[in-house]
Design a protein around this motif. Sequence first.
Motif, mmCIF file in Angstrom:
data_model
loop_
_atom_site.group_PDB
_atom_site.id
_atom_site.type_symbol
_atom_site.label_atom_id
_atom_site.label_comp_id
_atom_site.label_asym_id
_atom_site.label_seq_id
_atom_site.Cartn_x
_atom_site.Cartn_y
_atom_site.Cartn_z
ATOM 1 N N PHE A 62 0.839 -1.196 0.000
ATOM 2 C CA PHE A 62 0.000 0.000 0.000
ATOM 3 C C PHE A 62 0.880 1.254 0.000
ATOM 4 O O PHE A 62 0.626 2.208 -0.734
ATOM 5 C CB PHE A 62 -0.948 -0.002 1.204
ATOM 6 N N GLY A 63 1.925 1.227 0.821
ATOM 7 C CA GLY A 63 2.856 2.350 0.864
ATOM 8 C C GLY A 63 3.561 2.566 -0.468
ATOM 9 O O GLY A 63 3.781 3.705 -0.882
ATOM 10 N N ALA A 64 3.912 1.487 -1.139
ATOM 11 C CA ALA A 64 4.540 1.612 -2.455
ATOM 12 C C ALA A 64 3.572 2.270 -3.440
ATOM 13 O O ALA A 64 3.953 3.161 -4.206
ATOM 14 C CB ALA A 64 4.978 0.243 -2.966
ATOM 15 N N GLY A 65 2.322 1.834 -3.423
ATOM 16 C CA GLY A 65 1.316 2.443 -4.294
ATOM 17 C C GLY A 65 1.093 3.903 -3.958
ATOM 18 O O GLY A 65 0.976 4.754 -4.848
ATOM 19 N N LEU A 66 1.061 4.213 -2.670
ATOM 20 C CA LEU A 66 0.879 5.591 -2.231
ATOM 21 C C LEU A 66 2.057 6.468 -2.668
ATOM 22 O O LEU A 66 1.873 7.574 -3.193
ATOM 23 C CB LEU A 66 0.710 5.642 -0.713
ATOM 24 N N GLY A 67 3.265 5.971 -2.476
ATOM 25 C CA GLY A 67 4.454 6.718 -2.898
ATOM 26 C C GLY A 67 4.474 6.947 -4.397
ATOM 27 O O GLY A 67 4.818 8.043 -4.872
ATOM 28 N N ARG A 68 4.092 5.930 -5.156
ATOM 29 C CA ARG A 68 4.069 6.081 -6.613
ATOM 30 C C ARG A 68 2.971 7.056 -7.041
ATOM 31 O O ARG A 68 3.142 7.846 -7.963
ATOM 32 C CB ARG A 68 3.877 4.721 -7.281
ATOM 33 N N LEU A 69 1.827 7.032 -6.336
ATOM 34 C CA LEU A 69 0.753 7.975 -6.637
ATOM 35 C C LEU A 69 1.193 9.416 -6.362
ATOM 36 O O LEU A 69 0.955 10.314 -7.175
ATOM 37 C CB LEU A 69 -0.500 7.636 -5.822
ATOM 38 N N VAL A 70 1.855 9.624 -5.220
ATOM 39 C CA VAL A 70 2.366 10.965 -4.906
ATOM 40 C C VAL A 70 3.369 11.397 -5.970
ATOM 41 O O VAL A 70 3.339 12.544 -6.439
ATOM 42 C CB VAL A 70 2.984 11.010 -3.489
ATOM 43 N N SER A 71 4.246 10.510 -6.387
ATOM 44 C CA SER A 71 5.217 10.839 -7.428
ATOM 45 C C SER A 71 4.519 11.170 -8.741
ATOM 46 O O SER A 71 4.903 12.111 -9.444
ATOM 47 C CB SER A 71 6.186 9.679 -7.634
ATOM 48 N N TYR A 72 3.508 10.406 -9.076
ATOM 49 C CA TYR A 72 2.748 10.647 -10.309
ATOM 50 C C TYR A 72 2.125 12.043 -10.301
ATOM 51 O O TYR A 72 2.133 12.744 -11.312
ATOM 52 C CB TYR A 72 1.666 9.573 -10.446
ATOM 53 N N LEU A 73 1.628 12.455 -9.135
ATOM 54 C CA LEU A 73 0.961 13.753 -9.026
ATOM 55 C C LEU A 73 1.934 14.911 -8.826
ATOM 56 O O LEU A 73 1.688 16.016 -9.315
ATOM 57 C CB LEU A 73 -0.042 13.725 -7.870
ATOM 58 N N ALA A 74 3.027 14.688 -8.126
ATOM 59 C CA ALA A 74 3.907 15.790 -7.729
ATOM 60 C C ALA A 74 5.193 15.902 -8.542
ATOM 61 O O ALA A 74 5.822 16.958 -8.537
ATOM 62 C CB ALA A 74 4.272 15.652 -6.247
ATOM 63 N N ASP A 75 5.597 14.846 -9.203
ATOM 64 C CA ASP A 75 6.909 14.838 -9.857
ATOM 65 C C ASP A 75 6.824 14.803 -11.377
ATOM 66 O O ASP A 75 7.657 14.182 -12.035
ATOM 67 C CB ASP A 75 7.726 13.631 -9.380
#
Length: 134
Positions: free
Chosen positions: A89-102
Amino acid sequence: MSPLVLLSAAALVFCALIGLGALFAPKWAQGVVRLVPDPHPDRPGGFSEFRATYGGLLFMLHVTALVILLRLNGPLALLAIMPIAAGWFGAGLGRLVSYLADAKENRAPGMMPIWIAVEFALALAIASPVLHLG
């Protein structure tokens, strides 16, 4: 055995196979995660990180949880799978944040939306026996 335990076991096997692939084919793991070994000429290599972290760690973590889940098959076994589900779940969350912010740092979204969905799905599948109890 409950269908939810079987779903969790299948997700754990899938993740263990990803780890096994990275353990024996680090170039494959490199392509999946789009990281490169250190390009500095004085420090060649870097495949040990792919073999260790993406390979041996993922493989043994998921195999151990699978054995605990199938051997104990009770409340204690369910505790063994929750940290792994939380990790996905944390990996998905981190990737989602990266998708939106990076957006500027990421070359292109490519497979990111698919991996986000896969990581969240793996988290839910692995945790399904516990989530069902609530």
